[in-house]
Each structure stands twice: as C-alpha cells, then as structure tokens.
Enzyme design. Structure first.
Site, PDB file in Angstrom:
ATOM      1  N   PHE A 136       0.851  -1.189   0.000  1.00 45.95           N
ATOM      2  CA  PHE A 136       0.000   0.000   0.000  1.00 45.95           C
ATOM      3  C   PHE A 136       0.884   1.234   0.000  1.00 45.95           C
ATOM      4  O   PHE A 136       1.702   1.429   0.890  1.00 45.95           O
ATOM      5  CB  PHE A 136      -0.948   0.042   1.209  1.00 45.95           C
ATOM      6  CG  PHE A 136      -1.871   1.235   1.146  1.00 45.95           C
ATOM      7  CD1 PHE A 136      -3.026   1.200   0.374  1.00 45.95           C
ATOM      8  CD2 PHE A 136      -1.549   2.419   1.801  1.00 45.95           C
ATOM      9  CE1 PHE A 136      -3.854   2.313   0.272  1.00 45.95           C
ATOM     10  CE2 PHE A 136      -2.374   3.538   1.701  1.00 45.95           C
ATOM     11  CZ  PHE A 136      -3.520   3.476   0.945  1.00 45.95           C
ATOM     12  N   ASP A 221       9.179   2.434   1.657  1.00 52.46           N
ATOM     13  CA  ASP A 221       8.040   3.200   2.150  1.00 52.46           C
ATOM     14  C   ASP A 221       7.934   2.945   3.653  1.00 52.46           C
ATOM     15  O   ASP A 221       7.454   1.909   4.083  1.00 52.46           O
ATOM     16  CB  ASP A 221       6.764   2.754   1.412  1.00 52.46           C
ATOM     17  CG  ASP A 221       5.516   3.471   1.922  1.00 52.46           C
ATOM     18  OD1 ASP A 221       5.567   4.069   3.007  1.00 52.46           O
ATOM     19  OD2 ASP A 221       4.480   3.403   1.221  1.00 52.46           O
ATOM     20  N   LYS A 250       2.845   9.743   8.206  1.00 55.30           N
ATOM     21  CA  LYS A 250       1.958   9.551   9.373  1.00 55.30           C
ATOM     22  C   LYS A 250       2.390  10.220  10.694  1.00 55.30           C
ATOM     23  O   LYS A 250       1.786  11.180  11.116  1.00 55.30           O
ATOM     24  CB  LYS A 250       1.684   8.067   9.560  1.00 55.30           C
ATOM     25  CG  LYS A 250       0.764   7.546   8.449  1.00 55.30           C
ATOM     26  CD  LYS A 250       0.262   6.167   8.731  1.00 55.30           C
ATOM     27  CE  LYS A 250      -0.921   5.788   7.873  1.00 55.30           C
ATOM     28  NZ  LYS A 250      -0.589   5.368   6.512  1.00 55.30           N
TER      29      LYS A 250
HETATM   30  C1  LIG Z   1      -0.873   5.518   5.086  1.00 55.28           C
HETATM   31  C2  LIG Z   1       0.145   5.030   4.136  1.00 55.28           C
HETATM   32  C3  LIG Z   1       0.386   5.688   2.915  1.00 55.28           C
HETATM   33  C4  LIG Z   1      -0.455   6.842   2.445  1.00 55.28           C
HETATM   34  O1  LIG Z   1      -0.347   7.943   3.271  1.00 55.28           O
HETATM   35  P1  LIG Z   1      -1.408   9.150   3.140  1.00 55.28           P
HETATM   36  O2  LIG Z   1      -0.888  10.159   4.120  1.00 55.28           O
HETATM   37  O3  LIG Z   1      -2.740   8.607   3.501  1.00 55.28           O
HETATM   38  O4  LIG Z   1      -1.359   9.615   1.748  1.00 55.28           O
HETATM   39  C5  LIG Z   1       1.406   5.215   2.122  1.00 55.28           C
HETATM   40  N1  LIG Z   1       2.150   4.162   2.488  1.00 55.28           N
HETATM   41  C6  LIG Z   1       1.951   3.505   3.647  1.00 55.28           C
HETATM   42  C7  LIG Z   1       2.815   2.355   4.000  1.00 55.28           C
HETATM   43  C8  LIG Z   1       0.930   3.914   4.507  1.00 55.28           C
HETATM   44  O5  LIG Z   1       0.706   3.258   5.642  1.00 55.28           O
END
Ligand SMILES: *Cc1c(COP(=O)(O)O)cnc(C)c1O
Length: 395
Positions: A136, A221, A250
């Site tokens: 994700f 990520d 986050k």
């Molecule tokens: C939450 C998340 C995103 C997206 O972040 P947003 O601030 O909602 O755009 C991308 N990668 C990971 C691993 C996430 O947990």
C-alpha cells in the site's frame, strides 16, 4: 448546533465507512466522544499519534509557532524546517530531505525521483518500477498504481504505465521481473495495510544485493513503520541494510499532516531547481511540531518502551492464541505494529471492541491490527486483552 453524524453522512463524500462515534478530545492513549465516553485508542489515530494524543511538548511547539508564523512559501528559509531536516538526516542514512504533506505525496516524490534518476542514467531507457503484491503506497494515481492490490485499482484505469508487481518475500520472482527498463524496486519493510506481513529473514538484504547488482534504486516506504513504530527509529535498521530513497509521513508531525522523502547525496542531486515543489510542504507549524516529536522520540525512553511493551503485548497475544486456537491463526509484527490473523470477520470484531471502549482496526478482512501509541503502558495492554477475551469468550 450542527448534527454531526447526520450532516457528515449527507454532505461529505461517502468514501469512509465510519463508526457511529463523534470524537472530541484525546490525551495519551485515550480519546473521548461527545457523550464523555472514554475509549482506549489502539490505532493511534491511524498510526499517526506515536507519542499519544496531544503530547504536551508537541502542542506547545505548535501553539508557539502559530503565534509567530503559520505559513511562508518555500522561496524563503524557515528555522523549523532546517531544524527538522537536521534531526531526521543526522539519525538516518540520508543526506537530503524533501518535505511534503502526506504519505502519498512522499511516495509520489520518491517515484518521480527514481524515474528521473533512471532516465538521467540510461539515456531515457529506464523507467519501470517494481512493487509488491499486497503493498500500500497511497491513493494518488502514481501511488495507487504502485499499490499492488486490485481492489484499490478497480474503476480507475488506465493506471500509470511502467509498473510491475511481484510477491513480497519472493526474491526469485523479483530477480525474474527485473529487465533493461527497470529503474527501481519499492517496498514497505513490513507490509502494513496488506496484513502486517513480515519480511522473511534475509529477504531485505537479498533485495538490496539484487538492486546493487542490477543498478536499481531501492525505495523503502516507511510511512507507517518509520519514526519509532517498530522500536527502532526506522524499520530498515532491523534489516541491516539501508535503502536509496525512503519515505515518511503519518507520525512525522505528531498529529499534524506532514510527509518527507529522503535520499543519499548522489540520488538527491537528480532533483534540481524546479524538479519538484509543494505549497504547504515544510509548513512552519508542522515542522515545529515535528521537531518536538523527534526530540521526544530521540531523547526519551519512547523507543525502548515500544520494544518492551511490544514484547509484552506479543506475549499476551500468544497466550490468547493458545487459549483460542480455533479463532487465532497467527500473531506477527515488530515493536508496536502487530497483526493477529483470525478466522473471523474483522469488521465484526472491531465493532464489538468499539462497543467495549477499545479502538482497533482490521486489514485483509480477517487480520486484527494493533497500533497503539508508543507510550502505551502495561495497564492499557491488559485492558485491551481483557476486552478481546470478553469478545472471544462470547463467540
Ligand atoms: C498511510 C500510508 C500511505 C499513504 O499515506 P497518506 O498520508 O494517507 O497519503 C502510504 N504508504 C503507507 C505504508 C501507509 O501506511
């Protein structure tokens, strides 16, 4: 006064399935609704409030900055931006940082940087990026495309060209997918949204070696697992190998919206004046809150608490698994990102938890996900286990 639930349901795009609770206040691991009812937040917002809700140092830093300066353009220098860049870079593999406003934006920047680097170093030939099934990375078009889950893609085609997916933890499949046009590999060191999937031993190291062998950039990520969530400042520290590019978001602003993309010197040089930009990225208030957040993370015992409480939580969940073998299949995680794979309907269990004053979340339909603030105490974990026990005993 506005009827919150009615107005929200009538006026706001119906993109969220919300629980019937209006939250008005938070402190540490607790939040309260408009009727004064208390909830234990084992979701930490959504993996955002690593220091708990409204940490006093973060609140004070944001308030003081609000009184001084709330916004200027990135044509100018500001003190909080410099301070946060220094704090993060000094404690990471990276030499440079780009500030933005969210995880998707951070990943968008990482994908653009990887493509430009690939093209600059191959006469424009290399642009393809390999990502993982069940990853994700966000909801913008590039990050949506990078997200290896069909359910998020449905109805939005055609997606961005130049992406390929392979199974996580399968180094052979990754090697086979690399071609003359590949420029980068992108992955979450622990797949969060995709079910709290842990890397098998040696996998991340093998990916690093493959990237070095083939001249590919490795993008991590760490939007969810970075900034202390796993008990180390960054999850890559566990793997013993660093990426070329890393993204954060986050938890970065202690509850305020922020994101960042980091890289080593050579890769960072790919972006020159005008290559990328943002209006709000690096906003002084967010940066001031970020500095306060980083200082607490680095100077206090938060990371140690995350490791100790993570181990304690795991232990309790393993006992729970032994007690309910018919419902619990596996417990997995690191620090305070923990998934409990069940044979049950996740949404149903999450609703039952909420009724008992416990906020958790689920992914992949059956995996209960626990993401408490890193300042969580034993008593909170015991309370969570008590609620789970009451629910599972009644099934
Ligand atoms: C939450 C998340 C995103 C997206 O972040 P947003 O601030 O909602 O755009 C991308 N990668 C990971 C691993 C996430 O947990």
């Amino acid at each position: 006064m506005v009827n919150v639930v009615e107005t929200t349901d009538e006026s706001i795009f119906q993109t969220y399935k919300r629980y019937p609770v209006v939250l008005v206040r938070g402190k540490g691991c607790l939040v309260w609704d408009d009727k004064g009812r208390e909830y234990l937040d084992f979701l930490a917002g959504i993996a955002v409030c690593n220091l708990g809700h409204c940490h006093p140092a973060v609140v004070q830093a944001a308030k003081e900055q609000c009184d001084k300066l709330m916004h200027v353009s990135n044509y100018f220098y500001t003190e909080p931006q410099a301070a946060l860049s220094e704090l993060i870079i000094k404690n990471s593999f990276a030499d440079r940082i780009f500030f933005c406003n969210s995880g998707a934006e951070a990943n968008e920047a990482a994908l653009k940087l990887a493509r430009k680097y690939g093209q600059d170093h191959s006469d424009g030939k290399k642009y393809e990026i390999i990502t993982m099934n069940y990853s994700f990375h966000g909801r913008t078009f590039a990050t949506l495309t990078a997200t290896g889950q069909d359910k998020f893609h449905h109805g939005f085609g055609p997606l961005l060209p130049g992406f390929k997916y392979v199974p996580f933890n399968d180094i052979k499949a990754l090697r086979a997918a690399v071609s003359d046009i590949t420029c980068a590999v992108m992955l979450e060191p622990i797949q969060a949204e995709g079910g709290v999937n842990m890397p098998v031993k040696g996998y991340l190291k093998s990916v690093r070696e493959l990237c070095d062998e083939k001249g590919l950039l490795l993008i991590y990520d760490e939007v969810q697992v970075g900034l202390g969530r796993t008990g180390k400042l960054f999850a890559y520290e566990y793997a013993g190998v660093a990426p070329d590019i890393m993204t954060l978001a986050k938890a970065i602003g202690g509850g305020l919206p922020g994101g960042a993309m980091l890289a080593g010197k050579t890769v960072a040089e790919t972006f020159t004046t005008g290559s990328h930009a943002t209006t709000f990225g690096g906003n002084p208030v967010v940066m001031a809150a970020g500095v306060a957040t980083m200082k607490v993370l680095l100077e206090g015992s938060v990371l140690e608490n995350c490791r100790t409480m993570g181990a304690y939580f795991m232990e309790q969940l393993e006992k729970f698994k032994a007690k309910y073998p018919q419902f619990v299949k596996e417990i997995r995680g690191a620090g305070l990102i923990i998934g409990m794979e069940t044979t049950l309907d996740g949404r149903d269990i999450v609703s039952r938890c909420l009724e008992k004053g416990l906020i958790i979340n689920f992914t992949r339909d059956t995996v209960l996900r626990f993401l408490p603030p890193l300042i969580v105490e034993k008593q909170h974990i015991d309370r969570c286990m008590q609620v789970l026990d009451e629910i599972f005993a009644a099934l």
